[in-house]
Design an enzyme around this catalytic site. Sequence first.
Site, PDB file in Angstrom:
ATOM      1  N   HIS A 150       0.607  -1.354   0.315  1.00 64.05           N
ATOM      2  CA  HIS A 150      -0.226   0.393  -0.186  1.00 64.05           C
ATOM      3  C   HIS A 150       0.895   0.951   0.022  1.00 64.05           C
ATOM      4  O   HIS A 150       0.181   2.646  -0.765  1.00 64.05           O
ATOM      5  CB  HIS A 150      -0.918  -0.003   0.987  1.00 64.05           C
ATOM      6  CG  HIS A 150      -0.399   0.513   2.598  1.00 64.05           C
ATOM      7  ND1 HIS A 150      -0.292  -1.259   3.318  1.00 64.05           N
ATOM      8  CD2 HIS A 150      -0.044   1.449   3.417  1.00 64.05           C
ATOM      9  CE1 HIS A 150       0.138   0.046   4.951  1.00 64.05           C
ATOM     10  NE2 HIS A 150       0.706   1.017   4.282  1.00 64.05           N
ATOM     11  N   ASP A 203      -0.072  -7.875   1.204  1.00 61.43           N
ATOM     12  CA  ASP A 203       0.668  -6.184   1.252  1.00 61.43           C
ATOM     13  C   ASP A 203       1.744  -6.730   1.528  1.00 61.43           C
ATOM     14  O   ASP A 203       2.489  -6.515   2.446  1.00 61.43           O
ATOM     15  CB  ASP A 203      -0.018  -5.491   1.689  1.00 61.43           C
ATOM     16  CG  ASP A 203       0.446  -4.297   2.673  1.00 61.43           C
ATOM     17  OD1 ASP A 203       0.417  -3.505   1.606  1.00 61.43           O
ATOM     18  OD2 ASP A 203      -0.401  -3.441   3.498  1.00 61.43           O
ATOM     19  N   SER A 302       4.083   2.246   9.098  1.00 59.46           N
ATOM     20  CA  SER A 302       3.815   1.372   7.837  1.00 59.46           C
ATOM     21  C   SER A 302       4.714   0.733   6.877  1.00 59.46           C
ATOM     22  O   SER A 302       5.785   1.691   6.344  1.00 59.46           O
ATOM     23  CB  SER A 302       2.648   1.818   6.729  1.00 59.46           C
ATOM     24  OG  SER A 302       1.350   1.826   6.994  1.00 59.46           O
TER      25      SER A 302
END
Length: 601
Positions: A150, A203, A302
């Site tokens: 992402h 992901d 992230s």
Amino acid sequence: MGRTMPGGGRHRRRIRIGLPVAAAGVAAAVAAALLTTSAGAATPLPQPTVKPATSSPSLAELEKRVAGAMAGDDVAGKTSKASLSASSSTSPSTIDPKIIGGSETTITSAPWMAQLHYYDDRGTSTTSDDIGFFCGGAVVAPTKILTAAHCVKGYDWHANGAIVTGTSQLPSADGTDLHGGTVTGIWRQWNHPSYNATTIDNDIAVLTLPVPVKATPIRMTTSGDTTSYQAGTSAKVYGWGRTSSTSDDISETLKTATLPVQSDTTCAGTYGSDFVKGHMVCAGKPATGSDTGTTTACNGDSGGPLVVNNRIVGVVSWGVTDCVAKGAYSVFSKVSTYVGAAYPRLDDTNISGDHKADLWVRNASTKTGYSKDSKGTSFAARESWGNWNGFNTVLQTDFDRDGYQDLVYRRSSDGDVFWTHYVISTGTWSTKQIADNWKTRTRIITPGDVTGDYLPDLLSVDSAGVMWIYPGKGNGTFSPRVKVSSGWNQYNSVRGHGDFTGDGKTDLIARSASGSYMYLYKGTGKAGSGAFSARVKVRTWSGYNAFDATGDITGDGKADFLARTPGGTLYLYPGTGKATSEIFATRISVGTDFKQYDIFG
């Protein structure tokens, strides 16, 4: 994970990225030993077209990208502005100045940590449409950064990204002070082809840098790892993310937090169908509903690693809004599931600089070497590398893991073996002798990393049929050879480059001299007699007289195979990742004029 700077400092920095929200002389005295020093030789120097950092951004441009990313307030994985539910007017003096349950750490303790800065000014006169965000990542090879899909999917990292390594501090607001770190552009990007932005499934991503960084890499865990995912296992997460559920400030200094791994049952009980068993892992104690008593990853973390026993077992993927909702856990991509897809991207070097392995061949009559760029299921027109007379073996590899294809070749007259590699700093090629008198070696193989240390190795089979591993050191030198096993002269071809079975480990394909049986030797990631599992018969292949394995030709993350008929038709056998008779898909003809070539790289 981040810290507010009370009473001023950098508390206005608004990087709010990243955590998407879910719906809820080796042996000089031994004959034929490897050399560890350079030796001159009248060897041909390759003259291919190298397509590297010719378009790499200037330092000023990279600093601009860093500054833009730090000033941005976008969320990775979204193309529109996103704001946190917390009030932006919250006074920094009321925010507990600590990572949510963690503590500061140094780059010495986590030398592989990387900062991913992305800034796209969109080319308009207004700043309202600019995109700026920040993610974390980990150096898993000198030119490779493992992160979350992402953070990568939908963005042009080559045009707009910058990677900072070698420092625990975030850069200054203008991007010029890196606090001892190094800033680098991005050459290529890859994300898992099945990444789903809605469910945040699959992901995982890899960024390739145009030059190696000095940061010490960390390895991904293996596909067979179950111990690291047992409930209660202590894991560490690292990042520069948010400091609190009530502020969007991030940490100036690298933080770490210890989280217990939770069972799939616990995670699914909390998130329902949003949690995909086998693809995700969650960790931490249930959040309390506030910063107090909560330890968790948060926005800005992230793409960063979850580490167990010095291996990456997870990549920070998603969580709940503001990170501390009562009963919530941090969710990570499960690396053991994705190492088979990600590892080929760590060893995806090829001649043209894309994600597809290319072909090197030599014309039998003219002795001219050629490279042919892979187009997925075909090859482009050949490109000449000049005269390669006087050599009987040429192999493609990347011994120094700099992202640029090397060649290993053996001289016919005396059996000396040479390594030629591209030198990024000078834009030239350098040649070094790596073995002396290998004239009687029946096989030389450069399959990649056999021993599991992410450094490419060299294999050879001697006249008695004994296979030896020469563990690579990542610089064209090798540790003392280690015996694998005997009996390898029963094969008239032993080839390998990459992972044929999808487990993230390098394998070999061998063809028997009698019976035309094709055998798979699955790599184990170990050296010595345990380097390969017992052979598995996968095909009966008659009607071919030449074979080649150059890696992932199709670009799908699976190692492929090439076979030529006596009439000159070359067939591509796309890999399937299966360790059975279905190891390759239906063959594809890639040309009918390959009879002219006597060496396949």
